[in-house]
Design an enzyme around this catalytic site. Sequence first.
Site, PDB file in Angstrom:
ATOM      1  N   GLY A  47       0.784  -1.239   0.000  1.00 26.83           N
ATOM      2  CA  GLY A  47       0.000   0.000   0.000  1.00 26.83           C
ATOM      3  C   GLY A  47       0.813   1.284   0.000  1.00 26.83           C
ATOM      4  N   GLU A 102       3.863   4.335   6.018  1.00 20.38           N
ATOM      5  CA  GLU A 102       2.594   3.624   5.810  1.00 20.38           C
ATOM      6  C   GLU A 102       1.627   4.473   4.986  1.00 20.38           C
ATOM      7  OE1 GLU A 102       0.878   1.098   5.687  1.00 20.38           O
ATOM      8  OE2 GLU A 102       0.724  -0.038   7.540  1.00 20.38           O
ATOM      9  N   ASP A 103       0.697   3.814   4.321  1.00 23.46           N
ATOM     10  CA  ASP A 103      -0.357   4.511   3.591  1.00 23.46           C
ATOM     11  C   ASP A 103      -1.413   5.062   4.542  1.00 23.46           C
ATOM     12  OD1 ASP A 103      -1.239   1.971   4.324  1.00 23.46           O
ATOM     13  OD2 ASP A 103      -1.734   1.329   2.302  1.00 23.46           O
ATOM     14  N   ASP A 106      -4.989   2.668  10.953  1.00 23.32           N
ATOM     15  CA  ASP A 106      -6.367   2.365  11.299  1.00 23.32           C
ATOM     16  C   ASP A 106      -6.393   1.985  12.782  1.00 23.32           C
ATOM     17  OD1 ASP A 106      -9.053   1.850  10.264  1.00 23.32           O
ATOM     18  OD2 ASP A 106      -8.623  -0.253  10.583  1.00 23.32           O
ATOM     19  N   PHE A 155     -14.055   3.339   4.467  1.00 26.16           N
ATOM     20  CA  PHE A 155     -13.085   2.466   3.804  1.00 26.16           C
ATOM     21  C   PHE A 155     -12.684   3.138   2.497  1.00 26.16           C
ATOM     22  CE2 PHE A 155     -11.252  -1.063   1.535  1.00 26.16           C
ATOM     23  CZ  PHE A 155     -10.467  -1.608   2.531  1.00 26.16           C
ATOM     24  N   ARG A 168      -5.496  -0.063  -6.369  1.00 22.65           N
ATOM     25  CA  ARG A 168      -4.249   0.577  -5.930  1.00 22.65           C
ATOM     26  C   ARG A 168      -3.775   1.649  -6.908  1.00 22.65           C
ATOM     27  NH1 ARG A 168      -2.178  -2.434  -1.595  1.00 22.65           N
ATOM     28  NH2 ARG A 168      -2.411  -4.697  -1.704  1.00 22.65           N
TER      29      ARG A 168
HETATM   30  P1  IMP Z   1      -3.902  -1.103  11.177  1.00 24.70           P
HETATM   31  O1  IMP Z   1      -2.895  -2.142  11.565  1.00 24.70           O
HETATM   32  O2  IMP Z   1      -5.279  -1.481  11.668  1.00 24.70           O
HETATM   33  O3  IMP Z   1      -3.514   0.289  11.577  1.00 24.70           O
HETATM   34  O4  IMP Z   1      -4.088  -1.194   9.626  1.00 24.70           O
HETATM   35  C1  IMP Z   1      -3.184  -0.685   8.722  1.00 24.70           C
HETATM   36  C2  IMP Z   1      -3.371  -1.333   7.368  1.00 24.70           C
HETATM   37  O5  IMP Z   1      -4.740  -1.668   7.126  1.00 24.70           O
HETATM   38  C3  IMP Z   1      -2.988  -0.393   6.263  1.00 24.70           C
HETATM   39  O6  IMP Z   1      -1.640  -0.531   5.923  1.00 24.70           O
HETATM   40  C4  IMP Z   1      -3.899  -0.810   5.120  1.00 24.70           C
HETATM   41  O7  IMP Z   1      -3.296  -1.841   4.379  1.00 24.70           O
HETATM   42  C5  IMP Z   1      -5.116  -1.369   5.796  1.00 24.70           C
HETATM   43  N1  IMP Z   1      -6.245  -0.397   5.830  1.00 24.70           N
HETATM   44  C6  IMP Z   1      -6.731   0.279   6.874  1.00 24.70           C
HETATM   45  N2  IMP Z   1      -7.744   1.079   6.543  1.00 24.70           N
HETATM   46  C7  IMP Z   1      -7.903   0.920   5.213  1.00 24.70           C
HETATM   47  C8  IMP Z   1      -8.798   1.523   4.247  1.00 24.70           C
HETATM   48  O8  IMP Z   1      -9.670   2.366   4.531  1.00 24.70           O
HETATM   49  N3  IMP Z   1      -8.624   1.113   2.959  1.00 24.70           N
HETATM   50  C9  IMP Z   1      -7.695   0.209   2.572  1.00 24.70           C
HETATM   51  N4  IMP Z   1      -6.832  -0.369   3.437  1.00 24.70           N
HETATM   52  C10 IMP Z   1      -6.942  -0.009   4.745  1.00 24.70           C
HETATM   53 MG    MG Z   2      -4.096  -3.472   2.482  1.00 25.17          MG
END
Ligand code: IMP
Ligand code: MG
Length: 182
Positions: A47, A102-103, A106, A155, A168
């Site tokens: 991402g 990171e992109d 969450d 999302f 992507r």
């Molecule tokens: P975390 O570990 O819950 O913080 O999630 C981080 C990862 O979840 C990111 O690197 C994304 O790959 C994915 N992610 C979280 N939110 C989204 C979203 O809204 N769209 C697409 N991917 C997401």
């Molecule tokens: Mg992902």
Amino acid sequence: MRHELEEDILEVLVAKEEIISLTKELGERITKDYRGKRPLLIGILKGACPFMSDLIQAIPLDLTIDFMAVSSYGQSSKSTGEVRILKDLDATVEDRDILIVEDIIDSGNTLFYLKNLLLSRGAKSVELVTLLNKPERRTREIEVKYIGRDIPDHFVVGYGLDFNETYRNLPYIGILKPEVYS
Ligand code: IMP
Ligand code: MG
């Protein structure tokens, strides 16, 4: 030209021009903070690829890059809380000043885990850089020093972000129509 996947997008949340200006601001802050330090930027596959590519060009310092792949969402749009390393770093992190790129953040689970992992491997410092942040969804206490911008709890896809490995290559960040993933 019209994108083939455009009909799945409810609305554009972050346009390309805004992505460019957010990246430029982050690049300037990082450049100021890391002058003379030779940072190692670690992009999280897949991402963060488009953001990583633009960000490093906005940091005119002596730096190196590497990549890691970790599992987060799998095939669904909900985090499982599990972090698994699918591809590890090529280089050692010992005594390096690291920026994890990171992109989106969450739950914070992925970066919480990675930051502690790199510190345990002997990194001198570890800071986090993310283009997007969803503060409402955070379940882990983590300090994220460099945030492009906060977004509401939708999302989103595009500019590296996927649903099921698709979207992507959209040149902006858009809200995915809920009927696509529900
Ligand atoms: P975390 O570990 O819950 O913080 O999630 C981080 C990862 O979840 C990111 O690197 C994304 O790959 C994915 N992610 C979280 N939110 C989204 C979203 O809204 N769209 C697409 N991917 C997401
Ligand atoms: Mg992902």
